[in-house]
Design an enzyme around this catalytic site. Sequence first.
Site, short mmCIF file in Angstrom:
data_model
loop_
_atom_site.label_atom_id
_atom_site.label_comp_id
_atom_site.label_asym_id
_atom_site.label_seq_id
_atom_site.Cartn_x
_atom_site.Cartn_y
_atom_site.Cartn_z
N PRO A 66 0.91 -1.22 -0.08
CA PRO A 66 -0.06 0.01 -0.02
C PRO A 66 0.88 1.45 0.00
O PRO A 66 1.82 1.44 0.62
CB PRO A 66 -0.93 -0.19 1.17
CG PRO A 66 -0.24 -1.16 2.07
CD PRO A 66 0.48 -2.08 1.09
N ASN A 67 0.18 2.16 -0.94
CA ASN A 67 0.80 3.65 -0.74
C ASN A 67 2.05 3.62 -1.66
O ASN A 67 2.39 4.87 -1.93
CB ASN A 67 0.99 4.19 0.55
CG ASN A 67 -0.24 4.25 1.44
OD1 ASN A 67 -1.22 4.55 0.76
ND2 ASN A 67 -0.34 4.00 2.72
N ARG A 116 5.16 12.55 -2.80
CA ARG A 116 5.10 12.95 -1.43
C ARG A 116 6.21 12.39 -0.69
O ARG A 116 6.96 11.45 -1.08
CB ARG A 116 4.00 12.69 -0.72
CG ARG A 116 2.72 13.45 -1.42
CD ARG A 116 1.45 13.19 -0.32
NE ARG A 116 1.65 13.38 0.98
CZ ARG A 116 1.45 12.66 1.87
NH1 ARG A 116 0.73 11.48 1.96
NH2 ARG A 116 1.61 13.07 3.13
N TYR A 125 11.62 8.98 0.92
CA TYR A 125 11.45 7.90 -0.05
C TYR A 125 12.10 8.31 -1.52
O TYR A 125 12.18 7.45 -2.36
CB TYR A 125 10.15 7.44 -0.31
CG TYR A 125 9.11 6.93 0.85
CD1 TYR A 125 9.64 5.83 1.63
CD2 TYR A 125 8.24 7.67 1.49
CE1 TYR A 125 9.35 5.30 2.69
CE2 TYR A 125 7.53 7.09 2.53
CZ TYR A 125 7.92 5.83 3.33
OH TYR A 125 7.64 5.27 4.28
N ASN A 180 8.05 -5.64 -1.25
CA ASN A 180 8.16 -4.28 -0.33
C ASN A 180 6.77 -4.36 -0.13
O ASN A 180 5.96 -3.92 -0.53
CB ASN A 180 8.65 -2.97 -0.87
CG ASN A 180 8.67 -1.93 0.09
OD1 ASN A 180 8.08 -2.02 1.17
ND2 ASN A 180 9.27 -0.77 -0.43
N ALA A 209 3.24 -0.55 4.57
CA ALA A 209 3.12 -0.79 6.09
C ALA A 209 2.41 -2.25 6.65
O ALA A 209 2.56 -2.48 7.83
CB ALA A 209 2.05 0.31 6.55
N GLU A 227 12.88 -9.31 0.92
CA GLU A 227 12.32 -8.30 1.82
C GLU A 227 13.13 -7.12 1.38
O GLU A 227 14.17 -6.80 1.49
CB GLU A 227 12.19 -8.27 3.12
CG GLU A 227 11.37 -7.32 3.84
CD GLU A 227 11.41 -7.52 5.33
OE1 GLU A 227 12.07 -8.26 5.91
OE2 GLU A 227 10.64 -6.76 6.08
N HIS A 237 13.04 -2.46 1.36
CA HIS A 237 12.72 -1.26 1.84
C HIS A 237 13.53 -0.20 1.39
O HIS A 237 14.64 -0.29 1.33
CB HIS A 237 12.43 -1.06 3.22
CG HIS A 237 11.48 -2.23 3.91
ND1 HIS A 237 10.13 -2.24 3.83
CD2 HIS A 237 11.83 -3.47 4.26
CE1 HIS A 237 9.46 -3.33 4.48
NE2 HIS A 237 10.62 -4.06 4.72
N ARG A 266 13.44 4.39 12.16
CA ARG A 266 12.29 5.55 12.09
C ARG A 266 11.57 5.34 13.35
O ARG A 266 12.04 4.92 14.54
CB ARG A 266 11.75 5.14 11.03
CG ARG A 266 12.58 5.43 9.53
CD ARG A 266 11.82 5.29 8.32
NE ARG A 266 10.74 6.12 8.16
CZ ARG A 266 9.61 6.01 7.28
NH1 ARG A 266 9.55 4.82 6.39
NH2 ARG A 266 8.77 6.94 7.19
#
Length: 146
Positions: A12-13, A20, A25, A76, A79, A100, A102, A109
């Site tokens: 998601p996202n 943004r 990112y 990835n 969340a 995996e 990211h 974070r």
Amino acid sequence: MSRPTVLLLHGPNLNLLGSREPDVYGTATLDDHVATATAAADAHGFDLVALQSNHEGVLIDAIHEARRDHSGIIVNPGAFTHSSWAIHDALAAFDGPVVELHLSNPDAREPWRRTSVVSPVATGSIAGFGGHGYRLAVDAMAALLA
Ligand code: CA2
């Protein structure tokens, strides 16, 4: 003989990349990252099939279909990394290598990002290298498939 294929899965996202939060990112879009990964995979002799979804069930269905269609998975989960035991279970049922990936380093974070429920069922994890992580993930997958 046909080339192996690897599923490149985004949660998601991540479709919002480039629009943004460039400080976290970067400025590249998801299409840019997929193009980078596709070129790297081609040089290693395998093909990528890319899918992004904001829906947990769509991601799980894709992981199930990968059992039949793909030799490995680069994922990835967005969340869902931190919460989705359903994605954990789907990946656990996949026999091939799972990388995996990211863009950011979740461990550096907020505290809630420090748990990945995906890491225990991944062959390995790459995090914190921004877009360069795609090349690293594809290189790792090539080594795992060799
Ligand atoms: O660093 C990563 O790649 C993450 O998987 C990104 C996820 C985050 O929840 C993980 O902790 C780490 C979030 C992706 C959201 O992407 C956006 C991109 C642009 C604008 C807003 C969100």
